[in-house]
Design a protein around this motif. Sequence first.
Motif, PDB file in Angstrom:
ATOM      1  N   ALA A   1       0.916  -1.267   0.064  1.00  0.00           N
ATOM      2  CA  ALA A   1      -0.134   0.087  -0.048  1.00  0.00           C
ATOM      3  C   ALA A   1       0.974   1.157   0.029  1.00  0.00           C
ATOM      4  O   ALA A   1       0.512   2.357  -0.650  1.00  0.00           O
ATOM      5  N   PHE A   2       2.058   1.288   0.912  1.00  0.00           N
ATOM      6  CA  PHE A   2       2.797   2.399   0.752  1.00  0.00           C
ATOM      7  C   PHE A   2       3.501   2.759  -0.688  1.00  0.00           C
ATOM      8  O   PHE A   2       3.576   3.906  -1.234  1.00  0.00           O
ATOM      9  N   ASP A   3       3.619   1.625  -1.452  1.00  0.00           N
ATOM     10  CA  ASP A   3       4.078   2.064  -2.797  1.00  0.00           C
ATOM     11  C   ASP A   3       3.019   2.555  -3.598  1.00  0.00           C
ATOM     12  O   ASP A   3       3.545   3.383  -4.472  1.00  0.00           O
ATOM     13  N   THR A   4       1.720   2.203  -3.351  1.00  0.00           N
ATOM     14  CA  THR A   4       0.680   2.896  -4.036  1.00  0.00           C
ATOM     15  C   THR A   4       0.667   4.273  -3.552  1.00  0.00           C
ATOM     16  O   THR A   4       0.533   5.314  -4.202  1.00  0.00           O
ATOM     17  N   LEU A   5       0.312   4.549  -2.167  1.00  0.00           N
ATOM     18  CA  LEU A   5       0.014   5.715  -1.628  1.00  0.00           C
ATOM     19  C   LEU A   5       1.198   6.735  -1.597  1.00  0.00           C
ATOM     20  O   LEU A   5       0.615   8.002  -1.903  1.00  0.00           O
ATOM     21  N   ARG A   6       2.250   6.631  -1.734  1.00  0.00           N
ATOM     22  CA  ARG A   6       3.247   7.646  -1.884  1.00  0.00           C
ATOM     23  C   ARG A   6       3.430   8.170  -3.311  1.00  0.00           C
ATOM     24  O   ARG A   6       3.733   9.335  -3.508  1.00  0.00           O
ATOM     25  N   ARG A   7       2.671   7.315  -4.232  1.00  0.00           N
ATOM     26  CA  ARG A   7       2.627   7.996  -5.624  1.00  0.00           C
ATOM     27  C   ARG A   7       1.470   8.805  -5.809  1.00  0.00           C
ATOM     28  O   ARG A   7       1.041   9.464  -6.657  1.00  0.00           O
ATOM     29  N   THR A   8       0.384   8.930  -4.838  1.00  0.00           N
ATOM     30  CA  THR A   8      -0.906   9.627  -4.975  1.00  0.00           C
ATOM     31  C   THR A   8      -0.657  11.038  -4.710  1.00  0.00           C
ATOM     32  O   THR A   8       0.269  11.517  -3.910  1.00  0.00           O
ATOM     33  N   SER A   9      -1.355  12.069  -5.148  1.00  0.00           N
ATOM     34  CA  SER A   9      -1.163  13.432  -4.945  1.00  0.00           C
ATOM     35  C   SER A   9      -2.000  13.769  -3.621  1.00  0.00           C
ATOM     36  O   SER A   9      -2.872  13.024  -3.047  1.00  0.00           O
ATOM     37  N   PHE A  10      -1.632  14.855  -3.133  1.00  0.00           N
ATOM     38  CA  PHE A  10      -2.304  15.441  -1.897  1.00  0.00           C
ATOM     39  C   PHE A  10      -3.502  15.737  -1.879  1.00  0.00           C
ATOM     40  O   PHE A  10      -4.527  15.273  -1.106  1.00  0.00           O
ATOM     41  N   GLY A  11      -4.227  15.920  -3.314  1.00  0.00           N
ATOM     42  CA  GLY A  11      -5.434  16.210  -3.435  1.00  0.00           C
ATOM     43  C   GLY A  11      -6.244  14.790  -3.414  1.00  0.00           C
ATOM     44  O   GLY A  11      -7.430  14.826  -2.769  1.00  0.00           O
ATOM     45  N   GLN A  12      -5.823  13.787  -3.858  1.00  0.00           N
ATOM     46  CA  GLN A  12      -6.506  12.467  -3.837  1.00  0.00           C
ATOM     47  C   GLN A  12      -6.471  11.973  -2.164  1.00  0.00           C
ATOM     48  O   GLN A  12      -7.452  11.615  -1.619  1.00  0.00           O
ATOM     49  N   ARG A  13      -5.407  12.227  -1.736  1.00  0.00           N
ATOM     50  CA  ARG A  13      -5.249  11.794  -0.113  1.00  0.00           C
ATOM     51  C   ARG A  13      -6.203  12.542   0.614  1.00  0.00           C
ATOM     52  O   ARG A  13      -7.118  12.170   1.571  1.00  0.00           O
ATOM     53  N   ALA A  14      -6.462  13.889   0.462  1.00  0.00           N
ATOM     54  CA  ALA A  14      -7.415  14.903   1.088  1.00  0.00           C
ATOM     55  C   ALA A  14      -8.806  14.493   0.946  1.00  0.00           C
ATOM     56  O   ALA A  14      -9.525  14.577   1.808  1.00  0.00           O
ATOM     57  N   ARG A  15      -9.058  13.907  -0.596  1.00  0.00           N
ATOM     58  CA  ARG A  15     -10.462  13.619  -0.696  1.00  0.00           C
ATOM     59  C   ARG A  15     -10.700  12.394   0.225  1.00  0.00           C
ATOM     60  O   ARG A  15     -11.978  12.139   0.877  1.00  0.00           O
ATOM     61  N   TRP A  16      -9.746  11.230   0.270  1.00  0.00           N
ATOM     62  CA  TRP A  16     -10.334  10.126   0.960  1.00  0.00           C
ATOM     63  C   TRP A  16     -10.257  10.516   2.524  1.00  0.00           C
ATOM     64  O   TRP A  16     -11.154  10.069   3.199  1.00  0.00           O
TER      65      TRP A  16
END
Length: 457
Positions: A35-50
């Motif tokens: 999951a870290f391998d995926t999450l670290r490549r996501t944008s701040f915007g995506q993480r903020a929506r989650w």
Amino acid sequence: MSIATTNPATGQVLKTFDPMTSEQVDAAIGRAAAAFDTLRRTSFGQRARWLTAAADLLDAERDQVARLMTTEMGKTLAAAKAEVTKCADAARFYAAHAEAYLADEPADAAQVGAVKAYARYRPIGPVLAVMPWNFPLWQVMRFAAPALMAGNVGLLKHASNVPQTALFLDELFRRAGFPAGAFQALLVGSDAVEPILGDPRVRAATLTGSEPAGRAIAAAAGRQIKKTVLELGGSDPFVVMPSADIALAAQVATTARCQNNGQSCIAAKRFIVHADVYDAFCDEFVARMSALKVGDPMADDTDVGPLATDRGRDTVEEQVADAVAKGARVLCGGQRGEGGGWWYPPTVVADLRPPMRMWAEEVFGPVAGLFRVTSYDEAVELANGTSYGLGANAWTTDAGEQERFAEDLDAGSVFVNGMTTSYPQLPFGGVKNSGYGRELSAHGIREFCNVKTVWVG
Ligand code: NDP
């Protein structure tokens, strides 16, 4: 300690859980690494929506989650509801501010012989969070919201008496949309912590809990050269000077000591009062402490519920008995309550002296120690005179004195004319045996980041 939900208001075991096997833990760590391998490549915007979706779920399910916490550890339902709301607010706060907190920090490139040079904050990987039962949602959210926004993933080893709250959190972040494995609860005992820390895929650890747990985890992490943040206990001073609003100070002192049934690391525990106002403060404080209603934590009119564990109540009882045996005076309370629950009433103890356990130890229950002092210097010496240094309160309307307290009190925070509280906007943590590192604010989100220097010639 077995992993179980036991209602502190009745002593009844409601549900037990088998600890995860080492194979199950290994698989969970594997999912975290993926999951870290995926999450670290996501944008701040995506993480903020989650994370905002997680906040929305908390708001929508507030009453149900609050009842679960009250059932597992005995805080009043009103306090539990407030805790859920505070978690939702903190999630939204980090959703809004993480990107700015972790923005690149440019240096003067010419001074370092570069075309450009800057510091960049990068996530470091799976972080183990060893958490306590006293704020079973908030202590976890305080770690999880900034960690997930930074792109880290979380492995939660929650206290063994709040397994259902742990499982709620495990599901919360997945339901909010985070990748599977981004946040997982490991139902394991404390003996599993060292092997988990020894796994190379786990990069760091954070603990909120007792001093012995802090020593054990810091030592285990140290052997693996892994960073830790420790939020340990406190025996916070609450200093009342002659210029203070005494009625208000006594009112806030009562809340500060009895919040969360007296089981908060930042609860005021030692009340250090100037002789000029000692009698007035003492009368008001004892009257207010005596008037609090102890009872069913689910009831609307209850101020103080049971202590969370039988063992915790025994410890508080022993600390008070020790003080009394050595000459302290109980001004109110001081006797455990009747019935099957782990009741202990709001209690005020005066005439404490150094050989007494209450002088030096944290009291994790609604028991206040009262001290009379005759000067500012004596107040500060007493306030700083424990091994702890988490929060500190000073009550004075004298501007010069306010400034001196801010300077002289040896603590992670100083609150003047108010009680110590945690805010997402302000750093939270301690000095001395209260731990190290900071949570919340920009400081908190940067604790588990690689501050990477980038130099381009
Ligand atoms: P602990 O510190 O024992 O528990 C907190 C967490 O640490 C739990 O998840 C616990 O797991 C885990 N833990 C405990 N010992 C170890 C260890 N050696 N290695 C790894 N993990 C460990 O707190 P208690 O509930 O026993 O409370 C005892 C005292 O701690 C309180 O009276 C209070 O003084 C202080 N405390 C302070 C808190 C704070 O907010 N700063 C919060 C809670 C307690 P498990 O539950 O499985 O034992």
